[in-house]
Every structure is written in structure tokens, then in C-alpha cells.
Design an enzyme around this catalytic site. Sequence first.
Site, PDB file in Angstrom:
ATOM      1  N   LEU A 261       1.796  75.046 -52.349  1.00  0.00           N
ATOM      2  CA  LEU A 261       0.825  73.958 -52.134  1.00  0.00           C
ATOM      3  C   LEU A 261       0.939  73.345 -50.703  1.00  0.00           C
ATOM      4  O   LEU A 261       2.352  72.962 -50.211  1.00  0.00           O
ATOM      5  CB  LEU A 261       1.121  72.872 -53.085  1.00  0.00           C
ATOM      6  N   ASP A 262      -0.067  73.225 -50.134  1.00  0.00           N
ATOM      7  CA  ASP A 262      -0.020  72.672 -48.615  1.00  0.00           C
ATOM      8  C   ASP A 262       0.984  73.295 -47.817  1.00  0.00           C
ATOM      9  O   ASP A 262       1.327  72.627 -46.725  1.00  0.00           O
ATOM     10  CB  ASP A 262       0.121  71.198 -48.781  1.00  0.00           C
ATOM     11  N   ALA A 263       0.943  74.509 -47.941  1.00  0.00           N
ATOM     12  CA  ALA A 263       2.088  75.270 -46.848  1.00  0.00           C
ATOM     13  C   ALA A 263       1.211  76.329 -46.385  1.00  0.00           C
ATOM     14  O   ALA A 263       2.077  77.264 -45.647  1.00  0.00           O
ATOM     15  CB  ALA A 263       3.300  75.527 -47.825  1.00  0.00           C
TER      16      ALA A 263
END
Length: 318
Positions: A261-263
Site C-alpha cells: 500500500l502506497d509504496a
Amino acid sequence: MSSAPPAPDDRRFVLTLGCPDRPGIIARITSFIAEFGGSIVEAGYHSVPGASGQEVAARVGQGAPQSGTAADTGWFFTRQAIKASTVPFGIAELRDRFAGVAADFGPETEWQLLDSGERRRAVLLVSKDGHCLHDLLGRATSGELPATIEAVIGNHPDLAGMTEAHGVKFHHVPFPKDPAERGPAFDEVRALVDAHDPHAVVLARFMQVLPAELCEHWAGKAINIHHSFLPSFVGARPYHQAFARGVKLIGATCHYVTAELDAGPIIEQDVIRIDHADEVRDMVRLGRDIERVVLARGLRWHLEGRVLVHGRRTVVFS
């Protein structure tokens, strides 16, 4: 919705390449282009240094392979824009001819050749917030976005009117509240997106986390706008997190979507200054301006073949 294709004299064949670094790469590519009289109108180069002796020794001590890997030798990236009118054959033959050159740089070489005269396709995924959608629809209408917006898919019906006012098809796919029951909804979204074979799948404030298999399926073309300057404040409600920490800068991040997530690899970021008097609602309002610009930049660079991904990082020839 689409804008006019580039004028014939503005058409470009765009080569992007990444490979293990070694002497002579630039000379080989430019000589290849010169052999058929091609004119290079834009060129970018970047080299990532290899691991130092100490770094290699440390990895070996941890059981890693010894030197000789791409990480040890360094990596080279380039983007070359060739004036299409100076190439005496089509893009297909150009790809066939360059394949032999790329093979000389090693089996790890990654490259592609794009034709700016071939309109790119994008599908947008949305929820309720319409600022990013409105911005992209406007840019497409004005010809600023080098792509056709083929469709917009929303897990709420709120943005159907805005979408259809621009002549774009809107699909409403309801999502159950229970995350464990969302599989069929994601299957429907996947089918709707894949029907257009898009070059970019844009999560324009789509407030759903893509399952890992969908991240893999759209790897390298699913793009997200996160309303935070990552890696700070990942996940939900980043403006509330930023307010609680009393930050003086807020930002937005355009990145490729991965299962983490969001990486995913970051394409573009920007910030705006705030102060102690700004409350969460002020931060949301100011942040929306940054989100619009950052997403538009990142999407445009992706569509123009300006973004090369290497591991978790990107090289952006902006």
C-alpha cells in the site's frame, strides 16, 4: 474523449532503454540512428553507480552473491526522441532493427519504442471526489493530455454527470461494505478496464485498495495519486494525520500501484506550505490543488514514455 494527434512534423519515435552500464552504449545507439539518417531531437541519459567494494563485501558476508550482478556493475538509462519524418521506414521495422542492438547490451536490457502519432488510451477509476477527474477531463478536452480517456469507472454514481458531460462513458460498479465480499466487483472493474486495453489505469482518488493480483495484472500502468508526500502518512486520512503532527508542508504523490500500500515507485511529488492557523478542511482544499497538478504531470510523463522503473525507484526524463 481525445485530442488531435500531433502534426506530422511533430511526430516522434521515442526510444527508452535501461541496461547494465558499460562503455560505448551511447555511441552504439546514436550510430544506429545515424545509419539510416535519423535526427535525434531530444536525448536524456542517466547512470546509477554500482555497489562499492564495501557494500559487495557486506552482502557476501550476509550470504548474497559476489560481484558481477547488475547491482554491482551499475545501471544505465536513456530516452531518445527521433524525428519520425527522418526515419525511412515504420515503427515496426525500427523495432525489429533495434532489437539486435539491444541484444548486444545483455539479457537484462529493457527497452521500448513508442510512436507519438499513436494515440494512447487511459481509463480512470474514481469514487466521490471529482477534482482530479475534472482536471484530467479538461486537459483531455484541451489537447493537453496525450491520450484518449476511454472510460471512467466509479464505485459510486456521483461523478457520472461530470463524466458524461465530456462525452465519456461512465460505468458504476457498486462495492460491498465488507472488504471480503469485493472480489466480484473488482472482477467487473477488471473486465471493463481490459476491454479498452489501456496504456494507463489511473486511480483518480479511487478510494479502494486494489487486490494483489490486480496490481500484478496492471503492473507498470496502474497509477495512483496519494494525498500525502510519501512515505509520510500512508493509508487513509493523511490530512488528518498531518494536522495531528503539526506539519508545515503538505503534498501529494503520484506513484505506480503495487501490492504494498502506497509504496510503489514514485513518479512525481510536490508540496505546498501551510501554517498553524490551517485546519483539516483548509489542508484538504489546498491539497486538492497539488493533487491535480501532480497527477497530471505524472500521467503525462508516463504516457510520453518519460518514466523508467528500476526496482522501487524511477528515472524520469521530464
